[in-house]
Enzyme design. Structure first.
Site, mmCIF file in Angstrom:
data_model
loop_
_atom_site.group_PDB
_atom_site.id
_atom_site.type_symbol
_atom_site.label_atom_id
_atom_site.label_comp_id
_atom_site.label_asym_id
_atom_site.label_seq_id
_atom_site.Cartn_x
_atom_site.Cartn_y
_atom_site.Cartn_z
ATOM 1 N N HIS A 117 0.745 -1.100 0.064
ATOM 2 C CA HIS A 117 0.041 0.006 0.146
ATOM 3 C C HIS A 117 0.762 1.343 0.015
ATOM 4 O O HIS A 117 1.924 1.230 0.671
ATOM 5 C CB HIS A 117 -0.892 0.262 1.099
ATOM 6 C CG HIS A 117 -0.340 0.297 2.582
ATOM 7 N ND1 HIS A 117 0.079 0.898 3.303
ATOM 8 C CD2 HIS A 117 0.157 -0.895 3.455
ATOM 9 C CE1 HIS A 117 0.704 0.896 4.442
ATOM 10 N NE2 HIS A 117 0.551 -0.303 4.445
ATOM 11 N N ASP A 145 -0.694 4.256 0.736
ATOM 12 C CA ASP A 145 -1.171 5.344 1.938
ATOM 13 C C ASP A 145 -0.754 5.028 3.321
ATOM 14 O O ASP A 145 0.141 4.038 3.288
ATOM 15 C CB ASP A 145 -2.600 5.003 2.088
ATOM 16 C CG ASP A 145 -2.989 3.498 2.360
ATOM 17 O OD1 ASP A 145 -2.452 2.563 1.911
ATOM 18 O OD2 ASP A 145 -4.172 3.645 3.062
ATOM 19 N N ASP A 147 6.515 1.527 6.932
ATOM 20 C CA ASP A 147 5.056 1.281 6.769
ATOM 21 C C ASP A 147 4.315 1.947 5.631
ATOM 22 O O ASP A 147 3.437 2.921 5.899
ATOM 23 C CB ASP A 147 4.309 1.062 8.056
ATOM 24 C CG ASP A 147 2.912 0.477 8.070
ATOM 25 O OD1 ASP A 147 2.734 -0.293 6.922
ATOM 26 O OD2 ASP A 147 1.988 0.672 8.737
ATOM 27 N N GLU A 175 -5.096 0.942 2.592
ATOM 28 C CA GLU A 175 -4.710 -0.325 3.635
ATOM 29 C C GLU A 175 -4.958 0.158 4.972
ATOM 30 O O GLU A 175 -5.487 -0.366 5.902
ATOM 31 C CB GLU A 175 -3.261 -0.953 3.507
ATOM 32 C CG GLU A 175 -3.497 -2.120 4.094
ATOM 33 C CD GLU A 175 -2.734 -2.088 5.569
ATOM 34 O OE1 GLU A 175 -2.847 -2.854 6.320
ATOM 35 O OE2 GLU A 175 -2.168 -0.860 5.864
ATOM 36 N N GLU A 176 -4.535 1.773 5.148
ATOM 37 C CA GLU A 176 -4.439 2.091 6.572
ATOM 38 C C GLU A 176 -5.987 2.967 6.798
ATOM 39 O O GLU A 176 -6.124 3.311 7.949
ATOM 40 C CB GLU A 176 -3.414 3.420 6.551
ATOM 41 C CG GLU A 176 -2.107 2.811 6.233
ATOM 42 C CD GLU A 176 -1.540 2.241 7.412
ATOM 43 O OE1 GLU A 176 -2.329 1.560 8.446
ATOM 44 O OE2 GLU A 176 -0.466 1.820 7.382
ATOM 45 N N GLU A 178 4.449 -5.894 4.171
ATOM 46 C CA GLU A 178 4.215 -5.102 5.589
ATOM 47 C C GLU A 178 5.393 -5.472 6.354
ATOM 48 O O GLU A 178 6.273 -6.491 6.329
ATOM 49 C CB GLU A 178 3.099 -5.817 6.293
ATOM 50 C CG GLU A 178 1.669 -5.572 5.646
ATOM 51 C CD GLU A 178 1.454 -3.842 5.967
ATOM 52 O OE1 GLU A 178 2.042 -3.180 6.614
ATOM 53 O OE2 GLU A 178 0.551 -3.529 5.471
ATOM 54 N N HIS A 182 3.490 3.762 12.714
ATOM 55 C CA HIS A 182 2.546 4.645 13.277
ATOM 56 C C HIS A 182 2.823 5.700 14.367
ATOM 57 O O HIS A 182 2.137 6.233 14.726
ATOM 58 C CB HIS A 182 1.307 3.728 13.512
ATOM 59 C CG HIS A 182 0.585 2.974 12.598
ATOM 60 N ND1 HIS A 182 -0.794 2.678 12.647
ATOM 61 C CD2 HIS A 182 1.085 2.544 11.216
ATOM 62 C CE1 HIS A 182 -1.240 1.933 11.487
ATOM 63 N NE2 HIS A 182 0.062 1.979 10.760
#
Length: 376
Positions: free
Chosen positions: A67, A69, A100, A133-134, A162, A348
């Site tokens: 991903h 995003d 990520d 995805e997020e 990931e 994150h």
């Protein structure tokens, strides 16, 4: 210190692709893939950009999934460096998405370029890339998989990029994930004055023992692949803000991360039984985000283990721990699915970063996996 993977990672990090905005990251990848002969299908669903790229029409079909995003940055002033200005400091590459998973995306592209410069694949290579995805994950990978099913395209093996590693690159790979079942619970009472409790019904008091019972319940014991199912309350809200008013309702949000030892229906049934045992007046709304999946030892897992051993000098731990990933949408099609990526310690978080010295080995791991799964 510089490398093609680092330069591409920096280019991707510099794009403000806060979910669901792709911010042009996918076009950067597509341009590189088109030069290699990949056929590209851009797939926009709702406000989400996705693409499917494929090279070749033979089996087996090996796909990379990922991903573009990223999650919001949080308070920018708390970052050491601007989160969308990729910055190298003390061997670490800082920026939102560094771990990520924009470094993985860069490593995937460069690994494919390196592989194709030396090999003709015995099979096909594909990429499934989303910008959802997020976010709620409703217009991303799940929709692309539906489209692939309509086209009768079947992924045989899928590597999700990931960040799977724990302390050092390649020390952990994920061959499965627990399921995720969430719910919103509303306990109904009757609002009133705190001085006249006999004329009201306090939902906080009513819910207390039931919530304690839910927290104390043992849902299952897990198995050799999965830890026991867990239950966690993430939010509780009640009250009017006044200190002299008994509230009329309480709302709670909770989540199960469940193993293959429990089914969603079993968990739902036990929750209802516990609530009913405490004679509560309630409303309950469920959301199943994903079923558990597991990829057993086979061609893909063997290739990944051997590739990490060759590049890093040690074998990875095989794990199903952690949260959900888009692998949950791909595994039900019958594909082998394994997650391999950089260290996840800062994902994150404020000051998300990845070790610069891990980027070339990560690229080498991906290239070695391609070589093994697509050899004649």
């Amino acid at each position: 210190m510089t490398s093609p993977t680092l330069e591409l990672a920096k280019e991707l990090i510099s794009r403000v692709s806060v979910t669901p905005d792709d911010a042009g990251c996918q076009e950067v990848m597509i341009e590189r893939l088109q030069k290699l002969g990949f056929k590209i299908k851009r797939l926009r669903f709702g406000d989400v950009d996705n693409f499917w790229a494929r090279l070749g029409d033979q089996k087996p079909l090996f796909a990379f999934a990922g991903h573009t995003d990223v999650v919001p940055t949080g308070p920018v002033k708390q970052w050491k460096f601007d989160p969308f200005t990729p910055t190298i400091h003390e061997q670490m590459l800082y920026g939102r998405g560094a771990a990520d998973m924009k470094s993985s995306l860069a490593a995937i592209i460069v690994a494919i370029e390196n592989y194709l410069s030396k090999n003709t694949p015995n099979g096909s290579i594909a990429l499934l890339i989303t910008s959802d995805e997020e976010g709620p994950s409703i217009n991303g990978t799940v929709k692309v998989i539906e489209w692939l099913e309509q086209q009768n395209e079947k992924i045989d093996m899928c590597l999700v990029g990931e960040p799977s590693s724990s302390a050092k690159l390649g020390d952990v790979v994920k061959n499965g994930r627990r399921g995720s079942l969430g719910a919103r619970l509303k306990i109904l009472g009757q609002q009133g004055h705190v001085a006249y409790p006999q004329l009201a019904k306090n939902p906080i008091h009513s819910a207390a023992q039931a919530i304690a019972a839910l927290c104390a319940e043992s849902w299952d014991q897990g198995n050799e692949f999965f830890p026991p199912t867990t239950f966690q309350i993430s939010n509780i809200n009640s009250g009017t803000g006044a200190d002299n008013v008994i509230p009329g309702e309480l709302e709670a949000v909770f989540n199960f991360r469940f193993s293959t030892e429990s089914t969603p229906d079993q968990l739902k049934q036990r929750v209802v039984e516990l609530l009913d045992e405490h004679q509560l007046d309630y409303e309950l709304n469920w959301r199943l985000s994903g079923m558990p999946f597991l990829t057993s030892k086979g061609k893909l897992l063997d290739a990944i283990t051997a590739s990490i051993s060759d590049v890093c000098g040690y074998a990875p731990e095989i794990s199903t721990a952690g949260g959900t990933s888009d692998g949950r949408f791909i595994a039900p099609t019958g594909s082998e699915v394994v997650e391999v990526g950089p260290v996840n310690a800062t994902i994150h978080k404020i000051d998300e970063c990845v070790n610069v010295e891990s980027l070339v080995p990560l690229t080498d791991i991906y290239e070695a996996i391609l070589t093994r799964v697509l050899k004649k």
